[in-house]
Scaffold this motif. Structure first.
Motif, PDB file in Angstrom:
ATOM      1  N   LYS A 590       0.999  -1.242   0.002  1.00 14.89           N
ATOM      2  CA  LYS A 590       0.104   0.047  -0.037  1.00 14.89           C
ATOM      3  C   LYS A 590       0.882   1.122   0.009  1.00 14.89           C
ATOM      4  O   LYS A 590       0.595   2.208  -0.846  1.00 14.89           O
ATOM      5  CB  LYS A 590      -1.030   0.111   1.081  1.00 14.89           C
ATOM      6  CG  LYS A 590      -1.845  -0.788   1.204  1.00 14.89           C
ATOM      7  CD  LYS A 590      -3.000  -0.854   2.389  1.00 14.89           C
ATOM      8  CE  LYS A 590      -3.767   0.427   2.434  1.00 14.89           C
ATOM      9  NZ  LYS A 590      -4.586   0.421   3.713  1.00 14.89           N
ATOM     10  N   VAL A 593       2.424   1.510  -3.689  1.00 12.21           N
ATOM     11  CA  VAL A 593       1.422   2.142  -4.405  1.00 12.21           C
ATOM     12  C   VAL A 593       1.277   3.624  -4.378  1.00 12.21           C
ATOM     13  O   VAL A 593       1.031   4.228  -5.618  1.00 12.21           O
ATOM     14  CB  VAL A 593       0.132   1.180  -4.268  1.00 12.21           C
ATOM     15  CG1 VAL A 593      -1.117   1.960  -5.091  1.00 12.21           C
ATOM     16  CG2 VAL A 593       0.324  -0.075  -4.723  1.00 12.21           C
ATOM     17  N   GLN A 594       0.967   4.044  -2.952  1.00 16.96           N
ATOM     18  CA  GLN A 594       0.704   5.199  -2.970  1.00 16.96           C
ATOM     19  C   GLN A 594       1.978   6.334  -3.259  1.00 16.96           C
ATOM     20  O   GLN A 594       1.651   7.366  -3.827  1.00 16.96           O
ATOM     21  CB  GLN A 594       0.303   5.515  -1.171  1.00 16.96           C
ATOM     22  CG  GLN A 594      -0.870   5.011  -0.808  1.00 16.96           C
ATOM     23  CD  GLN A 594      -1.061   5.175   0.538  1.00 16.96           C
ATOM     24  OE1 GLN A 594      -0.319   5.682   1.402  1.00 16.96           O
ATOM     25  NE2 GLN A 594      -2.184   4.856   1.080  1.00 16.96           N
ATOM     26  N   GLY A 597       2.403   4.785  -7.642  1.00 18.18           N
ATOM     27  CA  GLY A 597       1.402   4.556  -8.360  1.00 18.18           C
ATOM     28  C   GLY A 597       1.465   3.273  -9.098  1.00 18.18           C
ATOM     29  O   GLY A 597       1.038   2.841 -10.034  1.00 18.18           O
ATOM     30  N   GLY A 600      -0.129  -1.778  -8.507  1.00 16.60           N
ATOM     31  CA  GLY A 600      -1.376  -2.008  -8.057  1.00 16.60           C
ATOM     32  C   GLY A 600      -2.185  -3.433  -8.156  1.00 16.60           C
ATOM     33  O   GLY A 600      -2.954  -3.846  -7.356  1.00 16.60           O
ATOM     34  N   GLU A 601      -1.836  -3.810  -9.296  1.00 15.55           N
ATOM     35  CA  GLU A 601      -2.478  -5.223  -9.615  1.00 15.55           C
ATOM     36  C   GLU A 601      -1.812  -6.373  -8.773  1.00 15.55           C
ATOM     37  O   GLU A 601      -2.443  -7.224  -8.376  1.00 15.55           O
ATOM     38  CB  GLU A 601      -2.039  -5.696 -11.239  1.00 15.55           C
ATOM     39  CG  GLU A 601      -0.413  -6.134 -11.207  1.00 15.55           C
ATOM     40  CD  GLU A 601       0.366  -4.816 -11.521  1.00 15.55           C
ATOM     41  OE1 GLU A 601       1.564  -4.656 -11.802  1.00 15.55           O
ATOM     42  OE2 GLU A 601      -0.159  -3.475 -11.409  1.00 15.55           O
ATOM     43  N   THR A 604      -3.874  -5.945  -5.676  1.00 21.21           N
ATOM     44  CA  THR A 604      -5.190  -6.248  -5.811  1.00 21.21           C
ATOM     45  C   THR A 604      -5.230  -8.019  -5.429  1.00 21.21           C
ATOM     46  O   THR A 604      -6.140  -8.659  -4.915  1.00 21.21           O
ATOM     47  CB  THR A 604      -5.612  -5.947  -7.153  1.00 21.21           C
ATOM     48  OG1 THR A 604      -5.737  -4.693  -7.207  1.00 21.21           O
ATOM     49  CG2 THR A 604      -7.266  -6.511  -7.486  1.00 21.21           C
TER      50      THR A 604
END
Length: 630
Positions: A590, A593-594, A597, A600-601, A604
Motif C-alpha cells: 500500500k 502504491v501510494q 502508483g 496496484g495489480e 489487488t
C-alpha cells in the motif's frame, strides 16, 4: 450468627484453650477475598487485632491464621499506618527471624504496605533491626518463595514514593530518587552494620563459623546478591561507601559491585557459581538493565557504559569471552558449562556495543574467526539432523552487520548458513541478519540498515536458489519448525527497514561498499531494489515467493488432531503464519502504491487472497502433505 461473629467466637475459644481446641480451618476459609471486600473497616481491624493476639503463641499450624490475615489486609485502603495501629504491635524483627515460613511471609506482606509512601518507608528505615532482619531473611532463607518476596519488599522500600509505585509489579520496584538520598538507601549503604552484613553473609571467608551459613548457603546468598545488584545498579554500588568495611574484604575502589563481581565468588573451584557470575556480567551489559532511574537520561552509547568500563577494568570482559574464543585454553569441564554462557555474553556485548566491537581489533577478529571455524565444521547431514551449534548461531545473529560484510581476510560466516537442507535455526539466523536492527534499538542507524540490505544481496548472489529452497521448506508442513522458520524469513525481508548504501566510500575501516560496488559485486547491471518488499517482487524471489503466498494453504489432517481451523494443528499454524506475512506484504505494498502508483495489480491479488481467509477457501480437509527433498 453472621460469619465474622462465628470466626471471632471460635478464635476466642482457641485462644482460651489452645492445647485442646483445634482450629476450624473450614470456617476460616469461608472468609475469602470477595467477602473481605464487604467487611466494615472497624470489624476488619477488630478481627486483625484478635488474630495478632493469638498468633505469637499459637502452637498449631499458623497457615490458616496467616492466610486470613493476608485476605484481610489485601485491600489497598489498608495502609501502613493501620498496620502500625495493630494491637499488640507487630514485631517485625521477630516475624522476619521466625523459623516459620508462613510467619515470615505474613510479616513481609505487612511490611510491604510501607512501600506505598515515602514517609512509611522512612519509618521502616528508622528501625535498623528490621532492615537487618529483612536483609538476612532475603539472603539466608532456603525457601525460594520467601526469599523472592523479601527481595521484592526490599526493593519496594528502596523505591517508596516513586511515581507508579502503588503497583506491586516489578516494573517500578527498583526506582530510587536520584541522587539516592532516601532514608532507606542511606540505611543500607551508610549504616556500617547493615552494609557490612551484606559482605559478611556472602563472603566465603567465614563459612561454617558460628552463626554463619555453610558454603552452599553462602553461594545461594551470593547468587541473590548478584541478582539484586543488577536491579539497583547505580553509582552507589560502584563507588566506595564505607571504606573501613570494604577494606576488610579487599575492595579497592568500586564498592560492593567490586566485592560481588571480583572478590566474592570462588570461580576457579565452583563452576556453577562461575556460570551465575557470567550471566550477571551479561545482564550488566544490557542497556537499561537497572531498575534505578539514573539522573543522566541520555541515550545509551554503543561505545561505552559504566558497566562495560567496570568489566574491562577488572579483566572480567576478556576472561569471559576467552571461554568462547580460546576453548583450547580451558578444561573440557569448564567449557561444558561456560561455553554457552560466554557465547551469550558475547552476543549481548555485540548487540549492545556494536561500534566498540567493530573497533576492538583482535577481539572482534577472534570472535569472527571462531564463528567461521565452527560453522565450517558443520556438515550437510548435521544441518539436516539439527545437530548444530546453536550458541554460535546466537553469536552470529548478534554480530554487527558491518563485521559480516565479505572481507578478504576472513570472508563472511553467513555464506555458511544453508537453505538446503532446511534448518530452522539457520533460517532464523538469516532472518535476523536480513531484517537488520530492530527500530528504536541502539544498533538501528542508517548505516546498519543499509548493511543489512547489502548482506541480503551478497548472500543471494552466493545462493541464487535461496528462495526456491525457502518456499519448499515453507510448504513442507511435515517439518513444522522448518516451515515456520522459512515463513519467518520471508516476513523478515518483507518487513525489513532498509536504507541505501552511500554513493561513495565513506569509511574504509568498516569496509562499507558503495551502492554501485554492491550492484557490481552481485553481478547486477541494474540498480538493486531499495526495500525488502521490492526485493521480494524482483527476481529471483518473484518467481518463487509471490506464487507461494497467493496460493491456498496446505492442510494435513493427521497432524495433532488435524482438521481445518484446528489451531493446534501444525497445518493451521503454518497457514496462519503465512497469512500474517501476507498482511505485512499488503501494508508494505500500500505504501509503495501510494508513493509510486505502481504494483496496484499485485496489491489487488494480495487483497483477493486475504479475503478468502487463512486457508484460502480450500474445500478439502486434508491429504496434501509436503515432503522433504534433500
Amino acid at each position: 450468627m453472621d460469619l465474622l461473629k462465628q470466626i471471632s467466637v471460635h478464635l476466642a475459644e482457641v485462644a482460651a484453650d489452645p492445647a485442646v481446641k483445634t482450629l476450624d480451618e473450614r470456617l476460616l476459609e469461608k472468609l475469602d477475598g470477595q467477602v473481605s471486600e464487604t467487611i466494615a473497616e472497624e470489624d476488619r481491624d477488630a478481627l486483625i487485632h484478635q488474630l495478632a493476639e493469638l498468633l505469637p503463641n499459637f502452637q498449631q499450624d499458623p497457615r490458616p491464621l496467616t492466610t486470613l490475615i493476608e485476605i484481610l489486609i489485601r485491600p489497598a485502603s489498608y495502609v501502613f499506618s493501620r498496620v502500625l495501629d495493630i494491637q499488640p504491635p507487630v514485631d517485625f524483627s521477630s516475624g522476619l527471624n521466625a523459623p516459620s515460613t508462613p510467619i515470615n511471609m505474613i510479616t513481609l506482606l505487612l511490611l510491604e504496605k510501607a512501600k506505598l509512601r515515602t514517609s512509611d518507608a522512612d519509618i521502616v528505615a528508622g528501625k535498623p533491626e528490621v532492615v537487618a532482619a529483612l536483609i538476612q531473611l532475603w539472603l539466608s532463607i532456603p525457601d525460594i518463595a520467601v526469599s523472592l518476596k523479601a527481595q521484592h519488599v526490599f526493593l519496594g522500600l528502596l523505591s517508596a514514593g516513586e511515581e507508579g509505585h502503588g503497583s506491586v509489579s516489578t516494573a517500578n520496584e527498583g526506582h530510587c530518587k536520584p541522587p539516592y538520598q532516601s532514608l532507606m538507601w542511606r540505611r543500607v549503604f551508610r549504616d556500617k552494620d547493615i552494609y557490612e552484613s551484606l559482605f559478611r553473609t556472602c563472603s566465603l571467608r567465614n563459612a561454617v563459623r558460628d552463626g554463619q551459613l555453610n558454603k552452599r548457603g553462602k553461594t545461594v546468598a551470593q547468587a541473590r546478591l548478584l541478582d539484586l545488584l543488577v536491579k539497583i545498579d547505580c553509582e552507589s554500588i560502584r563507588t566506595t561507601q564505607i571504606e573501613a568495611v570494604e577494606r576488610q574484604y579487599d575492595v579497592v575502589q568500586n564498592g560492593i559491585l567490586e566485592f560481588a563481581a571480583v572478590k566474592m565468588v570462588d570461580y576457579e573451584d565452583d563452576v556453577l557459581m562461575h556460570m551465575t557470575l557470567i550471566e550477571f556480567f551479561a545482564k550488566l551489559l544490557k542497556p537499561n538493565h537497572s531498575l534505578i532511574r539514573a539522573s543522566n537520561t541520555s541515550e545509551p552509547s554503543t561505545l561505552y557504559s559504566p558497566s562495560l568500563d567496570f568489566l574491562l577494568h577488572w579483566g572480567l570482559h576478556s576472561r569471559t569471552i576467552s571461554y568462547y574464543t580460546e576453548p583450547s585454553a580451558h578444561s573440557s569441564l569448564d567449557l561444558s558449562y561456560l561455553y554457552s554462557r560466554s557465547a551469550n555474553y558475547i552476543a549481548t556485548y555485540c548487540s549492545s556495543y556494536p561500534e566498540r566491537f567493530i573497533s576492538s581489533g583482535r577481539e572482534s577478529v577472534n570472535v569472527l574467526r571462531r564463528v567461521m571455524e565452527v560453522l565450517e565444521s558443520v556438515s550437510a547431514g548435521q544441518w539436516a539432523q539439527d545437530m548444530i551449534p546453536k550458541h554460535d548461531l546466537h553469536v552470529l545473529a548478534s554480530l554487527p552487520g558491518y563485521s559480516l560484510l565479505p572481507n578478504p581476510l576472513h570472508g563472511t560466516s553467513i555464506f555458511l548458513l544453508p537453505t538446503k537442507p532446511p534448518n530452522a535455526a539457520a533460517l532464523q539466523t538469516l532472518a535476523t541478519i536480513f531484517r537488520g536492527p530492530e527500530d528504536g534499538s541502539v544498533e538501528s542507524t542508517p548505516t546498519s540498515r543499509s548493511v543489512a540490505r547489502a548482506l541480503y544481496f551478497f548472500y543471494l548472489d552466493q545462493n541464487p536458489r535461496m528462495w526456491h529452497d525457502v518456499v519448499k521448506a515453507a510448504d513442507t508442513i511435515a517439518l513444522k519448525n522448518e516451515a515456520l522458520a522459512a515463513i519467518a524469513l520471508i516476513g523478515a525481508v518483507v518487513d525489513a527497514s532498509w536504507d541505501l548504501l552511500p554513493t561513495k566510500r565513506m569509511d574504509d575501516r568498516i569496509l562499507l561498499v558503495t551502492e554501485t560496488e554492491l550492484a557490481e559485486k552481485c553481478h547486477s547491471s541494474q540498480p538493486l531494489p531499495p526495500s525488502g518488499v521490492l526485493a521480494m517482487l524482483a527476481p529471483p524471489a518473484l518467481e518463487a515467493v509471490l506464487p507461494y503466498l497467493l496460493r491456498p494453504a496446505q492442510t494435513f489432517s493427521n497432524l495433532v488432531g488435524g482438521g481445518r481451523g484446528d489451531v493446534e494443528s501444525a497445518a493451521y499454524r503454518v497457514a496462519a503464519a503465512k497469512y500474517e506475512v501476507l498482511l505485512s506484504l499488503k501494508a508494505r505494498l500500500k505504501d509503495v502504491v501510494q508513493e509510486t502508483g505502481q504494483l496496484g495489480e499485485v496489491l489487488t491479488a494480495v487483497n483477493k487472497r486475504l479475503a478468502v481467509g487463512v486457508l484460502g477457501g480450500q474445500s478439502e480437509v486434508g491429504g496434501r502433505v509436503g515432503t522433504l527433498e534433500l
